[in-house]
Structures are given as C-alpha cells and as structure tokens.
Scaffold this motif. Structure first.
Motif, PDB file in Angstrom:
ATOM      1  N   ALA A   1     -43.990  -2.732  -1.078  1.00 35.66           N
ATOM      2  CA  ALA A   1     -43.979  -2.679  -2.551  1.00 35.66           C
ATOM      3  C   ALA A   1     -42.551  -2.850  -3.059  1.00 35.66           C
ATOM      4  O   ALA A   1     -42.303  -3.546  -4.035  1.00 35.66           O
ATOM      5  CB  ALA A   1     -44.561  -1.359  -3.047  1.00 35.66           C
TER       6      ALA A   1
ATOM      7  N   GLY B   1     -47.295  -0.433  -7.018  1.00 37.93           N
ATOM      8  CA  GLY B   1     -48.143  -1.208  -6.108  1.00 37.93           C
ATOM      9  C   GLY B   1     -48.346  -0.662  -4.707  1.00 37.93           C
ATOM     10  O   GLY B   1     -48.984  -1.325  -3.884  1.00 37.93           O
ATOM     11  N   SER B   2     -47.830   0.520  -4.378  1.00 42.60           N
ATOM     12  CA  SER B   2     -48.074   1.040  -3.021  1.00 42.60           C
ATOM     13  C   SER B   2     -49.358   1.877  -3.010  1.00 42.60           C
ATOM     14  O   SER B   2     -49.986   2.066  -4.053  1.00 42.60           O
ATOM     15  CB  SER B   2     -46.876   1.873  -2.560  1.00 42.60           C
TER      16      SER B   2
ATOM     17  N   SER C   1     -46.653   0.794   2.996  1.00 43.55           N
ATOM     18  CA  SER C   1     -46.985   0.288   1.659  1.00 43.55           C
ATOM     19  C   SER C   1     -45.811   0.479   0.693  1.00 43.55           C
ATOM     20  O   SER C   1     -45.634  -0.320  -0.228  1.00 43.55           O
ATOM     21  CB  SER C   1     -48.268   0.933   1.127  1.00 43.55           C
TER      22      SER C   1
END
Ligand SMILES: Cc1ncc(COP(=O)(O)O)c(C=O)c1O
Length: 497
Positions: free
Chosen positions: A274, A231-232, A270
């Motif tokens: 994440a 998810g980053s 990020s």
C-alpha cells in the motif's frame, strides 16, 4: 522529489520468495503454507496461504525488526516524512494504547478532546493517566462533535502546565481538522508531547491536496490506520514518530506487551505494498477522487431534502479545516433519521454507508472508490428523496448539547473499583464503572469515573432505540456503576497507581 527506492517492497518480496521456496515447514502456522483443505482455501486459493508465515528465517520479527520488516518500516517512515515507523497488526487501537502507555505514567496528565475513540479511554485505564478533557466544537445542525480550538488547548495548558501530553484527532471520524501545527508549536513551547490519532488520516501523507498530516504539523507521534484510507488490509496500521521527545525503548517494550508474538504476515505485506502504491500514485489518485467527490456533492446539492456538507460549510461553522474525502449528508429533512437512511440505502440500493447519526450519514471515499459507485450513491439519494421528501415531515432540529459528564475519578480508579450492576433508571448521579458507546463511531457517551447524569441516561436510551450498534458490556437497560459504599474501604486497602 520522487525517490525510486520506493519501488521496493522488502517484506512482501521476501514473503513471496519464501512461499515459493519449497521449504519443508516444521514451524507454525499449522496450515503449512496451504497444505490443507478447507472451505476458505478452496475459495481464496493456495496463494493466500503461501503468504501466511510466522517469522521463519529471513522474514524478520515484528517484535525486534532487523531485516526486511525494518527495511519496510524505514520506507514507510520515509514516505510519510517521519523518522521512524512501527508496523501494527492490531489496528490503530494498539497504536493509541502504546502511544499513551509509553508517554504517560500513572497520574500524569494528558490534555485531550472528549470525543475520542474508545481505545483512548482504554489507554487512560491501562496507563493510569489523568484526562484533562477539552470540549470540542459542536455542530448543532448536524449533531456532531468536531475539532478543538487553539484557544481551548492554550487554556488547558495554562490551567495544567504539568501536563505531559496533548492528544489530537487528525481528522475526526467526520473529517474535521484542528489547527494541529499551531497546537503542536504551543505544546512544544511548553515541553509537552503531541500525540495524534490519525485513524482516518493515512491519505494525508500522499497528496498535497489533503490537509496537513501529523508529521508535517510537527507532532511527535501518530497512530495511522493504513487500512482505513490507504488500501491495506483491515487491522494494519502504523505508528509514525519524529524528534527527540519519544522514548523508543519504552515504545517498543509497550508495543511488544500489547501485540501478538505471531503478527500476521499478510497484514504486514499489505502495508508494504500500500505504501508503494500510495507513494507513486497517491497524488494522482487522491486528486481524482477529490474531483469526483466534488462533482458528486454538486449534483447532490440539487436533491430536495438533503444537505451535503463541504469545506466551505465546515469553515463557516468555525472548523479549522475539512477532509473532503468524507461525504457527510444531512438527511433529516427527508423525514428520516440517519439510522433509517443507513438501513434503507443497503436494503433498497445495496449501498453500504460508513455510519449514521441521528440526522446525518457518512460515506467515505478513498482511492478505491469508482465514479460508478459515486453515481449509485447519487441515484440512491435521488430515489430516497422522491420516495420520502414530499410525504414526510422533516425531523425536529437536533438536540445535541454534548455536555460531557463531570469527572469523579480517573478512569483507571473506576475500572478497578468494586462495582454494582443496576438498571439505567437507578443509575442517576452514580459513577460509571464502564464505557458505553455506539460503534461506529466508538465515541463513549460515558466512561469509567464519570458521573451518570439524566442526560447520559437519555442518550443511552435514545441510541439503544435508534441504533443497533450500542456497545456496553451488559444487557440492554442495565449499566455498571461504582459501588461507592465499598469503594472508600477498597481505596484505603489498595495504594493505587
Ligand atoms: C477516531 C478513531 N480512532 C481510532 C480508531 C481505531 O482504529 P483501528 O480500527 O485501526 O484500530 C478508530 C476506529 O474506528 C477511530 O474511528
């Protein structure tokens, strides 16, 4: 046991504070926290620019973290049961280069599967290491290269007891997993370092339902793409390490050689957020997507002309394990190649798949995948089947021997050797001076130092006709070869490392 320290996002929190602090910025970046006007800022808003800073006071330095970056890296290591983590802002590509260059000196041997990503080959060129390639398991029906067996690593170690490292992919692009724990134990018994390409395995750290991660398996070092499955933002990855075999000074120095002195704060933030989400929600979310992927596979199994691969299939093929967030679909019985299906799915149904091979496609499911999107995938294939299945002859069986070429010299020697550019047809039995690959998956058909056989040329021609993604440094139908005549003279004059 959940540890509440993971609610913290040390780097992201400080970065937000800095953006709101009304500082008068006389440092770079030149947009000065968004005090400019352009199309992008109008589209994404000033907030994004407020998060783009380059190591001002309080925000730490990636090249030598002692503050909030170090704290964020420590949380990352803790979440992954590693002892140390290093944030990367140029993807797992940089992580792989740094792992190889910090562990292998010139002429050190490294045992590795041949179906590695191109960054590994570049790591061999930069370090000067000597590859001892192992042939991976081949799936003749799907036309892909899979895991490596314990036995093949055992043989390689027996033949090359002086090897300094074993390199394992966990999992392959297609989700296939080797017996990393057993391979690691064997390597360690022989005093050999285990390094792992975990570009496609970040999710393994956050759910018990996933296969074993590199750190759980006891590996010394892994490069893990947080951006691919956790998810980053794209390009954000981490190196994870444990144990006493890694020389951290050398690893740090190598990373600082390879990474920018202006790492992106957005990418680092990020990773920080994440990690928090995956730590608290990973187990539940991964459980959900596994259920959804399973349900989709079961529905798809009833679509005429397609075969959906699952763990049972892979185990029957002799693979050690399989990551079921990877949906592999064999499409050749529709009378279409994987490359055609890849295009058709986008053109007809606006579905973007991850990659195609001659007989298959790959769809990747992550915590960002919705049930609705999986339903679209199912309906897309149902519709393709209705269009094509009855009306086309199925494609002939895959011819996939995966006979990787004989090695003539170290990749580094061939990289530095004098070169010639010739047409593909004139290159038979010459030594390759460049890597040629399709991307994705980025696994080279030939690498510098390998002998170019007729099979290699046929493969390059096949892929240049079928896929737009053939990567070579040259024009179509040309290839760089080593100028053997001048090579001897060159080698005598250059005492090469
Ligand atoms: C198996 C494998 N290793 C390494 C990489 C490089 O990872 P990154 O894109 O994070 O640089 C990739 C990228 O596709 C890959 O597929």
């Amino acid at each position: 046991m959940i540890n509440n320290k993971h609610v913290k996002t040390p780097f992201f929190t400080k970065l937000k504070e800095y953006g709101k602090s009304r500082v008068a910025p006389f440092d770079v970046p030149g947009h000065k926290l968004g005090k400019i006007d352009n199309d992008l800022i109008r589209y994404v808003g000033k907030r994004t620019y407020l998060l783009d800073s380059n190591s001002p006071i309080g925000l730490d330095h990636l090249n030598k973290p002692t503050g909030v970056i170090r704290d964020a890296e420590n949380l990352m290591a803790d979440a992954c049961h590693a002892e140390k983590s290093y944030f990367l802002t140029n993807g797992t590509t940089t992580g792989i280069l740094a792992m190889i260059m910090s562990v292998c000196k010139a002429n050190d041997k490294i045992i590795l599967p041949r179906n590695v990503h191109k960054s590994v080959i570049n790591g061999l060129i930069l370090s000067g290491a000597v590859p001892i390639f192992i042939k991976p398991n081949i799936d003749q029906d799907l036309g892909i290269a899979n895991d490596i067996t314990y036995g093949s690593v055992e043989k390689a170690i027996k033949d090359h007891p002086d090897a300094v490292a074993v390199f394992v992919i966990n999992p392959t692009y297609f989700g296939v997993i080797s017996d990393l724990k057993k391979i690691t134990d064997l390597a360690h018994e022989n005093d050999i370092i285990v390094m792992v390409d975990e570009a496609h395995g970040a999710q393994f750290y956050f759910s018990q339902k996933m296969p074993l991660s590199a750190m759980e398996a006891g590996a010394d070092i892994a490069a893990t793409s947080m951006h691919k499955t956790a998810g980053s933002f794209t390009q954000s990855s981490v190196i994870l390490t444990q144990g006493k075999r890694i020389n951290h000074q050398k690893l740090r120095a190598t990373l600082n050689m390879l990474q920018s002195t202006s790492p992106s704060s957005l990418l680092m933030a990020s990773i920080d957020v994440a990690r928090k989400t995956m730590y608290f929600k990973g187990e539940e979310k991964i459980g959900k997507i596994l259920d959804m992927a399973h349900e989709t596979r079961e529905r798809m199994k009833n679509i005429p002309g397609i075969t959906v691969v699952d763990k049972e299939y892979m185990k029957k093929k002799g693979c050690f394990d399989f990551d079921e967030t990877k949906i592999i679909i064999k499409v050749s019985e529709l009378g279409l190649s994987g490359f055609e299906v890849y295009q058709l799915m986008k053109e007809k149904y606006n579905i973007q798949l991850e990659l195609a091979e001659s007989h298959i496609i790959l769809a990747i499911v992550t915590i960002g995948t919705s049930k609705k999107d999986l339903d679209r995938l199912y309906k897309g294939f149902l519709s393709l089947s209705e269009y094509y299945h009855e009306f086309r002859d199925k494609l002939p069986k895959v011819e996939f021997e995966y006979m990787f070429p004989e090695t003539y010299s170290r990749p580094r020697d061939a990289y530095h050797a004098p070169k010639l550019i010739v047409s593909l047809d004139d290159a038979v039995n010459e030594v390759a001076g460049e890597s040629v690959m399709i991307y994705p998956p980025g696994i080279p058909i030939v690498i510098p130092g390998e002998v170019i056989t007729q099979d290699v040329i046929d493969d390059i021609k096949f892929y240049s006709n079928k896929s737009k993604a053939l990567h070579s440094d040259l024009e179509d139908a040309m290839i760089t070869i080593v100028d053997k005549e001048n090579w001897e003279k060159y080698s005598e004059e250059n005492n090469e490392l």
